[in-house]
Design an enzyme around this catalytic site. Structure first.
Site, mmCIF file in Angstrom:
data_model
loop_
_atom_site.group_PDB
_atom_site.id
_atom_site.type_symbol
_atom_site.label_atom_id
_atom_site.label_comp_id
_atom_site.label_asym_id
_atom_site.label_seq_id
_atom_site.Cartn_x
_atom_site.Cartn_y
_atom_site.Cartn_z
ATOM 1 N N ARG A 162 41.605 34.949 40.406
ATOM 2 C CA ARG A 162 41.938 35.420 41.746
ATOM 3 C C ARG A 162 43.081 34.620 42.370
ATOM 4 O O ARG A 162 43.465 34.863 43.498
ATOM 5 C CB ARG A 162 40.711 35.320 42.655
ATOM 6 C CG ARG A 162 39.687 36.385 42.366
ATOM 7 C CD ARG A 162 38.633 36.402 43.449
ATOM 8 N NE ARG A 162 37.668 37.461 43.181
ATOM 9 C CZ ARG A 162 36.420 37.443 43.598
ATOM 10 N NH1 ARG A 162 35.965 36.425 44.315
ATOM 11 N NH2 ARG A 162 35.608 38.450 43.329
ATOM 12 N N GLU A 192 39.299 41.234 33.590
ATOM 13 C CA GLU A 192 38.487 42.446 33.660
ATOM 14 C C GLU A 192 37.870 42.788 32.308
ATOM 15 O O GLU A 192 36.723 43.203 32.224
ATOM 16 C CB GLU A 192 39.312 43.633 34.175
ATOM 17 C CG GLU A 192 39.578 43.574 35.669
ATOM 18 C CD GLU A 192 38.304 43.588 36.501
ATOM 19 O OE1 GLU A 192 37.275 44.110 36.032
ATOM 20 O OE2 GLU A 192 38.321 43.040 37.610
ATOM 21 N N TYR A 236 37.378 52.692 34.865
ATOM 22 C CA TYR A 236 37.061 51.540 35.717
ATOM 23 C C TYR A 236 38.137 50.447 35.598
ATOM 24 O O TYR A 236 38.674 49.963 36.603
ATOM 25 C CB TYR A 236 35.679 50.935 35.377
ATOM 26 C CG TYR A 236 35.609 49.520 35.874
ATOM 27 C CD1 TYR A 236 35.472 49.282 37.241
ATOM 28 C CD2 TYR A 236 35.807 48.426 35.025
ATOM 29 C CE1 TYR A 236 35.509 47.984 37.740
ATOM 30 C CE2 TYR A 236 35.848 47.141 35.513
ATOM 31 C CZ TYR A 236 35.687 46.928 36.874
ATOM 32 O OH TYR A 236 35.740 45.662 37.368
#
Ligand code: SF4
Length: 365
Positions: free
Chosen positions: A30, A42, A125
């Site tokens: 992040r 991810e 996704y």
């Protein structure tokens, strides 16, 4: 099922974003919006917990800091960096995708949804997560945590895995998106699901959207989302054989279509017999079929119990001495036990190698 109006949606966005700004965990991926970092994190986070992923992510980025570095690395190196994370297909597809980005997009991560979804291993996704987090594109996401939060926020009581359930929940995920800060919103919903709106006993008393939640108002947290069907586990019996020749052991690279395709392993196969002469005969025949070598089966080294998907596997591991024969088609190496460290092994392969290392340490000269 509740049908939220625009006032409700605005309140949801405002509250969730404010909560995330104050409570977001400081995670290594992040600290930048680099799509390469977002993508690697991810893929690693699929079916794997955040705490497990952190050291793998840091090591991976330190060793392969750019898409071009990943594309030019050989597959063994990528698999070695992935070893222990499981679901190795993810690593192989990541590697293929990096090569596709270099070949087809000049090494720059694509920004349009169609190109991202066309990359190996990137589904709806993952594409939504990368595009929204890295580029703030208005793309929804739906994964285990947000399925739970959205189900509760619209009081959806039916099967969330059915095509109708997926249609409803993807619809909610898109409908609730803000115009700006989409990446933060998507991450906030996932974080809310993982930290507050947990499967059992959600912390509604500290939830930033408690006053908007129909599930909480009706006290239905235990039944929404609808409980999943229980998995029917199946017992399976397998064996692996550590074949010795002049102080070296035999490793075999798992082929395409096998459980650990691309990784190295000791010769391994399903067995019927559990013990005695019948087991020894079956082990010898299976080793010959798989490797081409005649071996003399020796003592049992260890037994490992582990689970893969719906199988509960009992893996019986044995020593064997090489006698004769020629390798069948496939990739094999004879290496000293100290060299095993350099090879990317299956999870159980690594356990067996650790067992061998312990055995060699305690064995008298
Ligand atoms: S109020 Fe409770 S059930 Fe509703 S979203 Fe928040 S944590 Fe989940």
């Amino acid at each position: 099922m509740a049908k939220p109006d625009s006032k409700w949606k605005q309140a949801l966005r405002r509250r969730v974003l404010a909560w995330f700004r104050a409570n977001a965990r400081d995670l290594p991926w992040r600290r930048t919006r680099d799509p390469y970092h977002v993508w690697i994190s991810e893929i690693m986070l699929q079916q794997t917990q955040v705490v497990t992923v952190i050291p793998y992510f840091e090591r991976f980025i330190a060793e392969l800091p750019t898409i071009t570095d990943l594309a030019s690395a050989d597959e063994d190196r990528v698999l070695r960096l992935w070893e222990g994370l499981g679901y190795y297909r993810r690593a192989r597809q990541l590697h293929k995708a990096a090569r596709a980005i270099v070949d087809e997009h000049g090494g720059t991560f694509p920004r349009d949804a169609e190109s991202v979804k066309a990359l190996p291993g990137v589904g709806r996704y993952t594409a939504g997560a990368i595009l929204s987090i890295a580029f703030d594109a208005r793309e929804p996401i739906l994964e285990a945590n947000t399925i739970r939060v959205f189900s509760r926020l619209i009081a959806y009581q039916h099967d969330t895995t059915s095509s109708e359930g997926q249609r409803v929940l993807w619809g909610a995920a898109g409908d609730f998106l803000p115009r700006k800060h989409v990446g933060d919103f998507n991450q906030a919903m996932m974080e809310l699901g993982s930290e507050v709106c947990t499967p059992r006993e959600p912390s509604c008393e500290v939830c930033p959207v408690a006053m908007l939640c129909p599930t909480r108002a009706k006290g239905l947290q235990d039944v929404i989302p609808a409980p999943k069907k229980k998995t029917d586990y199946e017992d399976a019996f397998e064996a692996c054989v550590v074949v010795w020749r002049n102080g070296k052991v035999l490793l075999r690279r798992c082929r395409e279509g096998e459980r650990w395709a691309g990784l190295w392993d000791f010769p391994r196969f399903a067995i019927k017999a559990k013990r005695g002469a019948k087991l020894h005969r079956e082990l010898g025949e299976s080793v010959r079929r798989l490797t081409g070598y005649e071996v003399a089966i020796g003592e049992r080294l260890t037994t490992i119990k582990h689970g893969v998907t719906r199988f509960r596997i009992t893996l019986s591991c044995h020593h064997a001495e090489h006698l004769s024969g020629r390798e069948t088609k496939g990739e094999f190496v004879w290496i000293r036990p100290a060299q095993i460290e350099d090879y990317a092994l299956s999870v159980t392969g690594r356990k067996v190698s650790e067992r061998i290392a312990t055995m060699l340490l305690v064995e008298p000269e």
